[in-house]
Design a protein around this motif. Structure first.
Motif, PDB file in Angstrom:
ATOM      1  N   GLU A 168       0.829  -1.211   0.000  1.00 36.07           N
ATOM      2  CA  GLU A 168       0.000   0.000   0.000  1.00 36.07           C
ATOM      3  C   GLU A 168       0.860   1.256   0.000  1.00 36.07           C
ATOM      4  N   LEU A 169       1.944   1.231   0.780  1.00 32.30           N
ATOM      5  CA  LEU A 169       2.822   2.398   0.851  1.00 32.30           C
ATOM      6  C   LEU A 169       3.577   2.597  -0.462  1.00 32.30           C
ATOM      7  N   GLN A 170       3.948   1.495  -1.123  1.00 29.72           N
ATOM      8  CA  GLN A 170       4.610   1.633  -2.419  1.00 29.72           C
ATOM      9  C   GLN A 170       3.647   2.211  -3.451  1.00 29.72           C
ATOM     10  N   THR A 171       2.382   1.763  -3.415  1.00 24.24           N
ATOM     11  CA  THR A 171       1.369   2.318  -4.316  1.00 24.24           C
ATOM     12  C   THR A 171       1.167   3.802  -4.045  1.00 24.24           C
ATOM     13  N   LEU A 172       1.188   4.175  -2.767  1.00 24.12           N
ATOM     14  CA  LEU A 172       1.047   5.587  -2.404  1.00 24.12           C
ATOM     15  C   LEU A 172       2.240   6.383  -2.932  1.00 24.12           C
ATOM     16  N   GLY A 173       3.419   5.789  -2.855  1.00 24.02           N
ATOM     17  CA  GLY A 173       4.613   6.448  -3.383  1.00 24.02           C
ATOM     18  C   GLY A 173       4.541   6.616  -4.892  1.00 24.02           C
ATOM     19  N   GLU A 174       4.003   5.610  -5.590  1.00 20.16           N
ATOM     20  CA  GLU A 174       3.841   5.708  -7.044  1.00 20.16           C
ATOM     21  C   GLU A 174       2.876   6.832  -7.401  1.00 20.16           C
ATOM     22  N   ALA A 175       1.837   6.994  -6.590  1.00 17.83           N
ATOM     23  CA  ALA A 175       0.856   8.055  -6.856  1.00 17.83           C
ATOM     24  C   ALA A 175       1.480   9.438  -6.730  1.00 17.83           C
ATOM     25  N   LEU A 176       2.508   9.552  -5.893  1.00 19.51           N
ATOM     26  CA  LEU A 176       3.173  10.849  -5.722  1.00 19.51           C
ATOM     27  C   LEU A 176       3.813  11.338  -7.024  1.00 19.51           C
TER      28      LEU A 176
END
Length: 218
Positions: free
Chosen positions: A47-55
């Motif tokens: 989830e945190l990696q996906t959030l980082g990708e969204a950045l």
């Protein structure tokens, strides 16, 4: 000769002998809890990696307001420059690792910024829908003019009335099966309504509903 004491341990006041059924059952439960914890950690990491990708897609005005460490900012900038698939994948894994070091407040701020960006297209679509709906109401119903002015007092009422009158005059029936042809005033009326909605946001639906109810009761 005294009996050799059994090896074991106490759980909530109960002695559990090593190798006993109870010992094996407790170990299975403990192993299951560890597995569940590993699964939760893996899901949280994803989830945190996906959030980082969204950045990577967050617009500059919102991104610059976030209190991120330079290392994470540099990693995101680098990811934007990488075109190689494998290189990008490794970079995103690195960003995910950095994301796991952020505190809860920073993560909440990132989610809020992404939500704010995502609301933009939805709000624009709502404004367009409201402008179209009001335009059709104003052309079809004389009483709708008062409802609009009441909920949007900043509108130039004289200009609005003139555009509504002209749009009605320009309305021409097309061939059977085709929509009526609209003139210039029809488009200008839409632009006027849209501009007012963009300045003040989408219409206050409670006020709209009340105004419409009064029109229907009249």
């Amino acid at each position: 000769m005294p009996r050799k004491p059994k090896k074991g341990y106490f759980v909530r006041g109960t002695f559990v002998a090593e190798g006993s059924e109870l010992d094996l059952e407790l170990k299975r439960e403990l192993k299951g809890s560890d597995a569940a914890s590993k699964t939760d950690l893996k899901r949280e990491s994803a989830e945190l990696q996906t959030l980082g990708e969204a950045l990577l897609g967050l617009r500059a005005g919102l991104f610059d307001k976030l209190e991120l460490e330079d290392k994470l900012r540099d990693a995101i900038d680098e990811a934007k420059r990488i075109s190689n698939f494998e290189g990008k994948r490794r970079q995103m894994q690195f960003i995910g690792k950095l994301m796991r070091g952020l505190d809860a407040a920073t993560l909440d701020a990132i989610r809020a910024a992404l939500d704010e960006q995502n609301r933009g297209p939805a709000q624009e679509a709502a404004i367009l829908h409201d402008a179209e709906r009001w335009r059709d109401r104003l052309i079809a119903d004389d009483d709708a003019l008062g409802g609009w002015i009441e909920t949007h007092p900043g509108t130039d009422a004289q200009q609005l009335r003139a555009l509504v009158r002209q749009a009605r005059k320009d309305l021409k029936e097309g061939p059977p099966g085709e929509a009526p042809r609209q003139g210039k005033a029809y488009r200008e009326l839409f632009q006027l309504l849209r501009a007012q909605l963009e300045v003040h946001g989408t219409a206050d639906h409670a006020a709209e509903a009340a105004a419409q109810a009064r029109e229907e009761d009249a």
